[in-house]
Design a protein around this motif. Structure first.
Motif, PDB file in Angstrom:
ATOM      1  N   PRO A  84      -1.794  -3.306  -1.090  1.00  0.00           N
ATOM      2  CA  PRO A  84      -2.957  -3.570  -1.953  1.00  0.00           C
ATOM      3  C   PRO A  84      -3.316  -2.388  -2.853  1.00  0.00           C
ATOM      4  O   PRO A  84      -3.084  -1.221  -2.515  1.00  0.00           O
ATOM      5  N   ASN A  85      -3.908  -2.701  -3.995  1.00  0.00           N
ATOM      6  CA  ASN A  85      -4.195  -1.695  -5.016  1.00  0.00           C
ATOM      7  C   ASN A  85      -4.921  -0.468  -4.481  1.00  0.00           C
ATOM      8  O   ASN A  85      -4.625   0.659  -4.874  1.00  0.00           O
ATOM      9  N   TRP A 174      -8.032  -9.935  -1.634  1.00  0.00           N
ATOM     10  CA  TRP A 174      -8.472  -8.708  -2.293  1.00  0.00           C
ATOM     11  C   TRP A 174      -8.292  -8.750  -3.809  1.00  0.00           C
ATOM     12  O   TRP A 174      -9.054  -8.093  -4.542  1.00  0.00           O
ATOM     13  N   ARG A 175      -7.316  -9.506  -4.306  1.00  0.00           N
ATOM     14  CA  ARG A 175      -7.105  -9.537  -5.756  1.00  0.00           C
ATOM     15  C   ARG A 175      -8.303 -10.125  -6.498  1.00  0.00           C
ATOM     16  O   ARG A 175      -8.486  -9.856  -7.696  1.00  0.00           O
ATOM     17  N   GLU A 182     -11.532  -2.219  -4.114  1.00  0.00           N
ATOM     18  CA  GLU A 182     -10.345  -3.074  -4.041  1.00  0.00           C
ATOM     19  C   GLU A 182      -9.537  -3.070  -5.339  1.00  0.00           C
ATOM     20  O   GLU A 182      -8.375  -3.474  -5.356  1.00  0.00           O
TER      21      GLU A 182
END
Length: 363
Positions: A84-85, A174-175, A182
């Motif tokens: 995740p980012n 989360w996107r 996030e």
């Protein structure tokens, strides 16, 4: 490092096995003659089982640190960060400090300052740090670059780029999270692609105006965003990213002094990867059917048959990892540098400020 011998594939450790890891990175790494997928990290038991099934013999670890805690070159030659980012900066930093070259999925970081700090760390250690901007190898983008190289349109005045979808209901995760940590929302997700492409084509940006909205009931992060960029050379880029587009516009509309180029439809490589298809040496990959080719002309409307079809160059995501392998071995250039990613993040940060304050932001 095993990979110094060009006959020996580089051993790759993949951090994350969600959408990015399982659909894009793992298949492209496995399909490359220059690379071998040696290890995957995921804390999700189902994804761990999927990784083992899709890539027999791969080592699966629960934590990224397990990939390098036994020594930088003991097991691996390259780390790919597809988690995740919010984890990109921390994981890339740890891998670089462990002495390993790194590829990071876009966006490299949440801010341009963080991206430049990572670039400085990589340069200090003498290590590759590359960013996976795969859309530079889309069929339509490769075709447009060729047209511009050939001066087929004359001096370009306006570049329109749309990455639009029709997803009226949020998928969650989360996107689409509104939590700042996030780094979710379309501005940083699809916006990372369209801004990078605009910078590659037309160079630095001097001003940014943006409109960013949360349209769908229950959505938390931006799902309908527009950016207007003015480049230093005078070209204006109008960029659209949306999950709320009931009728999709052209992927590209590029207007020059002599002619324009209009292209509908997305590059076919993502759909092929999602379907389980894989690029093979010597095989056909990334080709678009004739009905999706763009059209070039003047004073005509492509949707009603105006203009001349332009055969699309095939999409070529495998070229990115071939270039990465060459760069790690010291025989080629980094295909996407952290400094390029930082320049795109300058634009994304300016767009976020512009949309929030309703102002034009000068860079």
């Amino acid at each position: 490092m095993t990979g110094t011998d060009p006959r020996t594939p580089l051993r790759v450790g993949l951090v994350g096995y969600g959408l990015a890891g399982s659909v894009f990175h793992a298949p492209l790494i496995a399909a490359s003659e220059d690379l071998v997928l040696a290890a995957v990290t995921t804390g999700n038991p189902e994804r761990a089982a999927e990784a083992r099934a899709a890539h027999p013999g791969v080592r699966v670890a629960a934590r990224p640190e397990e990939l390098w805690e036994r020594g930088a070159s003991a097991d691996l030659d390259l780390i790919v960060v597809a988690s995740p980012n919010k984890t990109h900066v921390a994981v890339a930093t740890a891998a670089l400090e462990a002495g390993l070259p790194v590829v990071v999925d876009k966006p490299l970081a949440g801010t341009a300052a963080e991206a430049r700090a990572l670039a400085a760390l990589a340069e200090e250690r003498g290590l590759l740090l590359s960013v996976f901007q795969n859309r530079r190898w889309d069929a339509d983008f490769r075709t447009l670059r060729r047209l511009l190289d050939e001066d087929a349109l004359g001096e370009v005045q306006r570049f329109e780029s749309r990455f639009e979808r029709w997803r009226p209901r949020p998928k969650g995760g989360w996107r689409e999270s509104g939590a700042p940590e996030e780094i979710g929302g379309l501005l940083y997700d699809l916006g990372s692609h369209v801004v990078d492409q605009a910078l590659v084509l037309f160079g630095p940006v001097v001003s940014v105006y943006a409109e960013s909205d949360v349209r769908r009931p229950g959505a938390e992060a931006d799902d309908d965003t527009f950016l207007a960029l003015t480049h230093a050379n005078g070209v204006r880029s109008h960029l659209y990213v949306s999950a709320t587009t009931a009728q999709l516009g052209p992927r590209f509309r590029v207007l020059g002094q002599r002619a324009g180029f209009v292209k509908y439809g997305l590059d076919p490589q993502e759909a092929a990867l999602r379907e389980g298809l894989r690029p093979e040496p010597g095989g056909v990959w990334g080709a678009e059917p004739e009905e999706l080719w763009g059209r070039i002309g003047a004073g005509e409307s492509p949707p009603t048959g105006g203009g001349t079809p332009v055969e699309s160059l095939p999409g070529d995501y495998p070229a990115y990892y071939a270039a990465v392998a060459a760069a790690v071995r010291g025989t080629g250039e980094n295909p996407v540098t952290a400094h390029e990613a930082a320049a795109a993040l300058d634009v994304l940060e300016a767009a976020r400020r512009s949309a929030r304050e309703g102002i034009l932001v000068k860079l």
